[in-house]
Design an enzyme around this catalytic site. Structure first.
Site, PDB file in Angstrom:
ATOM      1  N   ARG A 160       0.002  -5.300 -13.868  1.00  0.00           N
ATOM      2  CA  ARG A 160       1.436  -5.601 -13.967  1.00  0.00           C
ATOM      3  C   ARG A 160       1.883  -5.252 -15.385  1.00  0.00           C
ATOM      4  O   ARG A 160       1.087  -5.279 -16.324  1.00  0.00           O
ATOM      5  CB  ARG A 160       1.699  -7.087 -13.701  1.00  0.00           C
ATOM      6  N   LYS A 183      -0.803 -13.856 -12.206  1.00  0.00           N
ATOM      7  CA  LYS A 183       0.125 -14.890 -11.758  1.00  0.00           C
ATOM      8  C   LYS A 183      -0.626 -16.152 -11.362  1.00  0.00           C
ATOM      9  O   LYS A 183      -1.698 -16.093 -10.771  1.00  0.00           O
ATOM     10  CB  LYS A 183       0.940 -14.386 -10.562  1.00  0.00           C
ATOM     11  N   HIS A 251       6.880  -1.201 -12.034  1.00  0.00           N
ATOM     12  CA  HIS A 251       6.209  -1.796 -10.877  1.00  0.00           C
ATOM     13  C   HIS A 251       5.772  -0.724  -9.881  1.00  0.00           C
ATOM     14  O   HIS A 251       4.738  -0.858  -9.223  1.00  0.00           O
ATOM     15  CB  HIS A 251       7.127  -2.804 -10.189  1.00  0.00           C
ATOM     16  N   ARG A 254       2.307   0.605 -10.588  1.00  0.00           N
ATOM     17  CA  ARG A 254       1.255  -0.289 -10.072  1.00  0.00           C
ATOM     18  C   ARG A 254       1.109  -0.121  -8.559  1.00  0.00           C
ATOM     19  O   ARG A 254       0.001  -0.081  -8.031  1.00  0.00           O
ATOM     20  CB  ARG A 254       1.617  -1.724 -10.447  1.00  0.00           C
ATOM     21  N   HIS A 277      -3.678 -10.088  -5.873  1.00  0.00           N
ATOM     22  CA  HIS A 277      -2.797 -10.715  -4.887  1.00  0.00           C
ATOM     23  C   HIS A 277      -3.477 -11.932  -4.274  1.00  0.00           C
ATOM     24  O   HIS A 277      -4.658 -11.883  -3.922  1.00  0.00           O
ATOM     25  CB  HIS A 277      -2.460  -9.721  -3.762  1.00  0.00           C
ATOM     26  N   TYR A 286       2.391  -3.634   0.199  1.00  0.00           N
ATOM     27  CA  TYR A 286       2.338  -2.509  -0.732  1.00  0.00           C
ATOM     28  C   TYR A 286       2.038  -1.209  -0.010  1.00  0.00           C
ATOM     29  O   TYR A 286       2.464  -0.143  -0.416  1.00  0.00           O
ATOM     30  CB  TYR A 286       1.224  -2.748  -1.767  1.00  0.00           C
TER      31      TYR A 286
END
Length: 309
Positions: A160, A183, A251, A254, A277, A286
């Site tokens: 990211r 995250k 983004h 990625r 993820h 994705y």
């Protein structure tokens, strides 16, 4: 109408809980604060009562509908309203458990429907051209090397933008694998391809600033930490030069990493791990963009799929 001190204290307590126990990022905490504060302001004004937590305990389905209608009238899009509602529900779960009241009216509120936008990858040649173009349009050699290094990390390692810009000088020169905290504080191991290591080495060889171990690796012109907006602006100029759509963002680099890995035969679960993820469904989103095209290739290549003239 100002919310009561008790409501404000409850909001701050919940935010502290999310940050300390759940490891939520600072940007997400600020988004939560804004979402729930807006809701608390509405409910306080709606009931005309700023005493304690009583207004929150009295919320009924009709009040929730009134809040959502007010937000839509204010111009809040369905996607943003769904996010606000999710924040409010999370806050209510925590508060109801702590205060012992019934939160069903809030938790049962249906999220507005919206069409999920799938991320769009760049073609392989476009991704490479993007890296080359940000280099050639930079105002100096070291900025060219910097921008190319950042984009190479996004495209070559699937980082990211926040993760790439979070790297410190102590992590250079880059090792064969990076331990990245993504995250929700989730840690993952990311292999670093040779071109990414070389790109970072080239940047470090020409960048003009004196860096301490804890300093961010990538620096702005005046020496402060590089911002995501600066990389986005460099990509905006490059995509205009290349004639690429507005979806060609950091983004997207990625996303292109994930899509091109899948096209090369990569395993979806392995790609999920590389991207960090939490669920496979996110990784599938994705790659779903390319499913139709991959089936078309299969149909054209497979003997049963060929049309007989």
């Amino acid at each position: 109408m100002l919310i009561s001190p008790a409501c404000r204290d409850a909001l701050e307590g919940w935010l502290i809980h999310r940050k300390s126990l759940d490891g939520v990022a600072d940007n997400t905490i600020e988004a939560y604060r804004s979402d729930v504060l807006g809701f608390l302001n509405f409910i306080t004004g709606h009931f005309g009562d700023a005493t304690g937590l009583k207004p929150l305990e009295r919320v009924k389905p009709t009040d929730m509908r009134a809040w959502m209608a007010s937000e839509r009238k204010r111009g809040v899009a369905a996607r943003s309203l769904a996010r606000e509602l999710s924040s409010v529900k999370s806050f209510y779960r925590w508060l109801a458990e702590r205060e012992g009241f019934e939160p069903t009216a809030v938790l049962a509120t249906r999220s507005p429907k919206f069409q999920k936008k799938l991320p769009r990858p760049l073609a392989v040649d476009a991704a490479r051209a993007m890296i080359d173009t940000v280099e050639t349009q930079a105002s100096s050699d070291w900025i060219a090397a910097r921008d190319a290094a950042v984009l190479t990390l996004l495209y070559g390692c699937g980082l990211r933008i926040s993760e790439a810009l979070g790297l410190t000088f102590a992590q250079a020169p880059l090792p064969d694998v990076l331990r990245i905290t993504g995250k929700g504080g989730k840690e993952r191991i990311v292999p670093v391809i040779a071109p990414a290591r070389v790109a970072v080495d080239q940047y470090l060889a020409v960048q003009p600033h004196s860096l301490l171990p804890d300093d961010k690796l990538f620096r702005a012109v005046r020496g402060g930490p590089l911002s995501a907006r600066q990389i986005a602006k460099a990509m905006e100029s490059a995509r205009m030069q290349l004639g690429l759509p507005a979806t060609a963002t950091p983004h997207a680099m990625r996303h292109s990493f994930a899509t091109h890995l899948l096209e090369a035969g990569g395993d979806l679960r392995a790609i999920q791990e590389l991207l960090g993820h939490a669920s496979l469904s996110t990784t599938q989103a994705y790659t779903a963009v390319d499913t139709a095209r991959l089936m078309e290739v299969y149909d054209n290549a497979h003997p049963k799929g060929r049309k007989h003239g």
